[in-house]
Design an enzyme around this catalytic site. Structure first.
Site, PDB file in Angstrom:
ATOM      1  N   GLY A  13       0.832  -1.210   0.000  1.00 40.16           N
ATOM      2  CA  GLY A  13       0.000   0.000   0.000  1.00 40.16           C
ATOM      3  C   GLY A  13       0.860   1.250   0.000  1.00 40.16           C
ATOM      4  O   GLY A  13       1.336   1.675   1.049  1.00 40.16           O
ATOM      5  N   ARG A  37      -0.716  -2.808  -5.321  1.00 43.52           N
ATOM      6  CA  ARG A  37      -1.566  -3.494  -6.294  1.00 43.52           C
ATOM      7  C   ARG A  37      -1.282  -2.979  -7.714  1.00 43.52           C
ATOM      8  O   ARG A  37      -1.124  -3.744  -8.656  1.00 43.52           O
ATOM      9  CB  ARG A  37      -3.043  -3.263  -5.907  1.00 43.52           C
ATOM     10  CG  ARG A  37      -4.036  -3.779  -6.909  1.00 43.52           C
ATOM     11  CD  ARG A  37      -4.247  -5.276  -6.853  1.00 43.52           C
ATOM     12  NE  ARG A  37      -5.020  -5.722  -5.719  1.00 43.52           N
ATOM     13  CZ  ARG A  37      -4.913  -6.936  -5.183  1.00 43.52           C
ATOM     14  NH1 ARG A  37      -4.054  -7.789  -5.695  1.00 43.52           N
ATOM     15  NH2 ARG A  37      -5.653  -7.306  -4.167  1.00 43.52           N
ATOM     16  N   SER A 132      -1.426   6.295  14.263  1.00 43.48           N
ATOM     17  CA  SER A 132      -1.960   7.657  14.233  1.00 43.48           C
ATOM     18  C   SER A 132      -0.848   8.683  14.114  1.00 43.48           C
ATOM     19  O   SER A 132       0.252   8.478  14.604  1.00 43.48           O
ATOM     20  CB  SER A 132      -2.772   7.954  15.488  1.00 43.48           C
ATOM     21  OG  SER A 132      -3.222   9.294  15.438  1.00 43.48           O
ATOM     22  N   LYS A 187      -7.503   2.502  18.826  1.00 44.79           N
ATOM     23  CA  LYS A 187      -7.364   3.511  17.761  1.00 44.79           C
ATOM     24  C   LYS A 187      -8.728   4.120  17.434  1.00 44.79           C
ATOM     25  O   LYS A 187      -8.852   5.313  17.181  1.00 44.79           O
ATOM     26  CB  LYS A 187      -6.736   2.865  16.511  1.00 44.79           C
ATOM     27  CG  LYS A 187      -6.683   3.786  15.265  1.00 44.79           C
ATOM     28  CD  LYS A 187      -5.770   4.982  15.512  1.00 44.79           C
ATOM     29  CE  LYS A 187      -5.515   5.924  14.406  1.00 44.79           C
ATOM     30  NZ  LYS A 187      -6.222   6.123  13.244  1.00 44.79           N
ATOM     31  N   HIS A 190      -9.482   6.530  20.091  1.00 47.94           N
ATOM     32  CA  HIS A 190      -8.622   7.694  19.811  1.00 47.94           C
ATOM     33  C   HIS A 190      -9.302   8.603  18.791  1.00 47.94           C
ATOM     34  O   HIS A 190      -9.374   9.816  18.957  1.00 47.94           O
ATOM     35  CB  HIS A 190      -7.258   7.221  19.293  1.00 47.94           C
ATOM     36  CG  HIS A 190      -6.447   8.278  18.594  1.00 47.94           C
ATOM     37  ND1 HIS A 190      -6.742   8.713  17.315  1.00 47.94           N
ATOM     38  CD2 HIS A 190      -5.366   8.993  18.990  1.00 47.94           C
ATOM     39  CE1 HIS A 190      -5.878   9.657  16.965  1.00 47.94           C
ATOM     40  NE2 HIS A 190      -5.035   9.835  17.962  1.00 47.94           N
ATOM     41  N   ASN A 191      -9.819   8.005  17.715  1.00 48.79           N
ATOM     42  CA  ASN A 191     -10.442   8.810  16.665  1.00 48.79           C
ATOM     43  C   ASN A 191     -11.728   9.466  17.148  1.00 48.79           C
ATOM     44  O   ASN A 191     -12.044  10.591  16.771  1.00 48.79           O
ATOM     45  CB  ASN A 191     -10.713   7.948  15.423  1.00 48.79           C
ATOM     46  CG  ASN A 191      -9.442   7.675  14.639  1.00 48.79           C
ATOM     47  OD1 ASN A 191      -8.357   7.647  15.200  1.00 48.79           O
ATOM     48  ND2 ASN A 191      -9.563   7.461  13.353  1.00 48.79           N
ATOM     49  N   GLU A 194     -10.669  12.332  19.101  1.00 48.29           N
ATOM     50  CA  GLU A 194     -10.189  13.338  18.132  1.00 48.29           C
ATOM     51  C   GLU A 194     -11.379  14.136  17.564  1.00 48.29           C
ATOM     52  O   GLU A 194     -11.318  15.367  17.475  1.00 48.29           O
ATOM     53  CB  GLU A 194      -9.460  12.603  17.013  1.00 48.29           C
ATOM     54  CG  GLU A 194      -8.903  13.445  15.901  1.00 48.29           C
ATOM     55  CD  GLU A 194      -8.378  12.546  14.770  1.00 48.29           C
ATOM     56  OE1 GLU A 194      -8.780  12.769  13.615  1.00 48.29           O
ATOM     57  OE2 GLU A 194      -7.584  11.629  15.035  1.00 48.29           O
ATOM     58  N   TYR A 195     -12.465  13.450  17.218  1.00 46.33           N
ATOM     59  CA  TYR A 195     -13.674  14.143  16.743  1.00 46.33           C
ATOM     60  C   TYR A 195     -14.130  15.146  17.805  1.00 46.33           C
ATOM     61  O   TYR A 195     -14.494  16.286  17.503  1.00 46.33           O
ATOM     62  CB  TYR A 195     -14.818  13.138  16.507  1.00 46.33           C
ATOM     63  CG  TYR A 195     -14.869  12.469  15.161  1.00 46.33           C
ATOM     64  CD1 TYR A 195     -13.768  11.782  14.650  1.00 46.33           C
ATOM     65  CD2 TYR A 195     -16.038  12.481  14.402  1.00 46.33           C
ATOM     66  CE1 TYR A 195     -13.841  11.119  13.431  1.00 46.33           C
ATOM     67  CE2 TYR A 195     -16.119  11.827  13.180  1.00 46.33           C
ATOM     68  CZ  TYR A 195     -15.020  11.144  12.696  1.00 46.33           C
ATOM     69  OH  TYR A 195     -15.093  10.494  11.497  1.00 46.33           O
ATOM     70  N   SER A 487     -40.756  -9.133  30.177  1.00 42.93           N
ATOM     71  CA  SER A 487     -39.334  -9.396  30.451  1.00 42.93           C
ATOM     72  C   SER A 487     -38.542  -8.134  30.177  1.00 42.93           C
ATOM     73  O   SER A 487     -38.994  -7.235  29.475  1.00 42.93           O
ATOM     74  CB  SER A 487     -38.828 -10.534  29.573  1.00 42.93           C
ATOM     75  OG  SER A 487     -38.917 -10.150  28.226  1.00 42.93           O
TER      76      SER A 487
END
Length: 491
Positions: A13, A37, A132, A187, A190-191, A194-195, A487
């Site tokens: 990648g 790829r 990150s 992670k 974490h994100n 971050e938001y 229930s």
């Protein structure tokens, strides 16, 4: 033995993150095999960015694997979802028992749980790791959060810790998080945090811009000042720099940017999972929804013509002393809300550790986030101290230090939320953080009425304050209902 494989790790990648991680590993003396790829990208990378390095290229999966020392380590940095599964299926036939597949993308932790089982069933080991820090972090030192097959950790520990960010005299922002998808889970949280951090900063900016009528240059000065104190962090730092940036015509660039936010889904995953676990991460949820509201740009423009509210300019805008005091209140609101956001994030991780039977090191996680990542900040050092002092700490708000900080910030925080409500300035994250704080510190909430309603219309039963917990009662509220109770289930 000239033909002995030289590769320490292969990376699949070659988008910017992949390229930068390879160059970072090369800087630390590792021989990396690059594959993509679209194989022309491999040649381009070797001819340009990787020119003069020890990086080796491969034009097929088989060639890539043949260039690796044993146990072979292959890291994927590809789009989450199907592409990860596709590559795993290609790798399994050409790799051997004890080899290691690493997914360094933003995969959903459930997928990592499943993939680990599949890969281990074939005798291989699997790591799902959060990475990150964006492009810069990948190149200079990211925060790395690995989880998966514990037996794989000794074989990647040195590489990961060498290339990660370092804090406090060389401590790496990378350690083993836990079993299965624990690394990707941390992670994901974490994100989500971050938001929340980003939304809180945007609300502070909006209050200064529309509530106090401040210019981008004036706000730049405020953020520069804030970055010297407890709020010292990467996101405050970049907000400071963004506010100083001018467009080609000399006007602030930030004013030219359309107010519709995008999102890739990790914040959404955090919120969905919190609902599965019954944990109120209200601030992150509001941050996700604030992005959704921002995306309704055309609807908002139309609504603005028809839906009227008060003028946003605050009285303090006209008085320099009051203005200065209100800016200080905004800082307090930002700081206290941030404490609530992290407290909620840690509540979620505790619930996940219990539910998925992971052994998470909360102080260690704060340390991993201290450097290299998007939410890196001075503040995280204090979280690490809190969990070092009391690893069983139920909630960050109960730690002496954070309790004291919220106490100091509370007056300004309440003042800001009240003023924003009166002036029609939306502060969803500031106000939900305050609502959570007030709910959490109340021994009695109005849910007794709610349970009565549930029992009235659905015979859902209730517990009584004058009876032991776990004993359930049903009342025939109307005189003509039955005595059968429904229930119940608890999230």
């Amino acid at each position: 033995m000239a033909n002995e494989p030289q590769g320490d790790l292969a990376l699949i990648g070659l988008a910017v993150m992949g390229q930068n991680l390879i160059l970072n590993m090369n800087d630390h003396g590792y021989t990396i095999v690059a594959f993509n790829r679209t194989v022309s990208k491999v040649d381009d990378f070797l001819a340009k960015e990787a020119k003069g390095t020890k990086v080796q290229g491969a034009h097929s999966i088989a060639e890539m694997v043949s260039k690796l020392k044993k146990p072979r380590r292959v890291m994927l940095l590809v789009k989450a979802g199907k592409p990860v599964d596709d590559f795993i299926q290609e790798l399994l036939p050409v790799m051997e028992k004890g080899d290691i597949i690493i997914d360094g993308g933003n995969s959903l932790f459930d997928d990592t749980n499943r993939r680990q089982k599949e890969v281990e069933a074939k005798g291989l080991l699997y790591i799902g790791t959060g990475v990150s820090g964006g492009e810069e972090g990948a190149r200079r030192g990211p925060s790395i959060m690995p989880g998966g097959s514990p037996a794989a950790w000794p074989f990647v520990k040195k590489i990961f810790q060498d290339i990660s960010a370092k804090v406090d005299g060389g401590t790496p922002c990378c350690d083993w998080v836990g079993e299965q998808g624990a690394g990707h889970y941390v992670k994901m949280v974490h994100n989500g945090i971050e938001y929340g951090d980003m939304q809180l900063i945007c609300e502070a900016y909006n209050l200064m811009k529309n509530g106090l009528g401040m210019s981008a240059d004036e706000m730049h000065q405020v953020f520069a000042e804030w970055n010297k104190g407890e709020l010292d962090s990467y996101l405050i730092e970049i907000s400071r720099d963004i506010l100083a940036k001018k467009d080609t015509d000399g006007s602030p660039l930030v004013d030219k940017i359309l107010d519709t936010a995008g999102q890739k889904g990790t914040g959404k995953w955090t919120v969905i999972n919190s609902q599965d676990l019954g944990i109120p991460i209200t601030l992150m949820a509001e941050a996700v929804y604030a992005r959704c509201v921002s995306a309704l740009k055309d609807e908002r423009v139309a609504a603005a013509r028809k839906l009227k509210g008060p003028k946003p300019l605050l009285p303090a805008a006209k008085d320099p002393e009051k203005k200065k005091a209100f800016i200080s209140d905004i800082r307090d609101a930002l700081y206290a809300s941030k404490i609530v956001s992290y407290a909620q994030g840690y509540m979620l991780m505790r619930a996940a550790a219990k539910e998925y039977k992971w052994n998470l090191n909360y102080g260690g996680i704060a340390l991993m986030w201290r450097g290299g990542c998007i939410i890196r900040s001075r503040f995280l050092g204090k979280i690490k101290e809190a969990y070092d002092k009391n690893p069983k700490l139920n909630n960050l708000l109960l730690d002496d230090y954070f309790r004291g900080e919220v106490k100091k910030s509370q007056k300004g925080w309440r003042n800001v939320v009240a003023a924003a409500a009166k002036r029609g300035i939306p502060v969803p994250a500031f106000s939900t953080a305050l609502a959570f704080f007030d709910s959490y510190r109340n021994a009695v909430l109005p849910a007794n009425l709610l349970q009565a309603q549930r029992d009235y219309f659905g015979a859902h039963t209730y517990e009584r304050v004058d009876k032991p917990r776990g004993e359930f009662f049903h009342t025939n509220w109307t005189g003509h209902g039955g005595t059968t109770a429904s229930s119940t289930y608890n999230v």
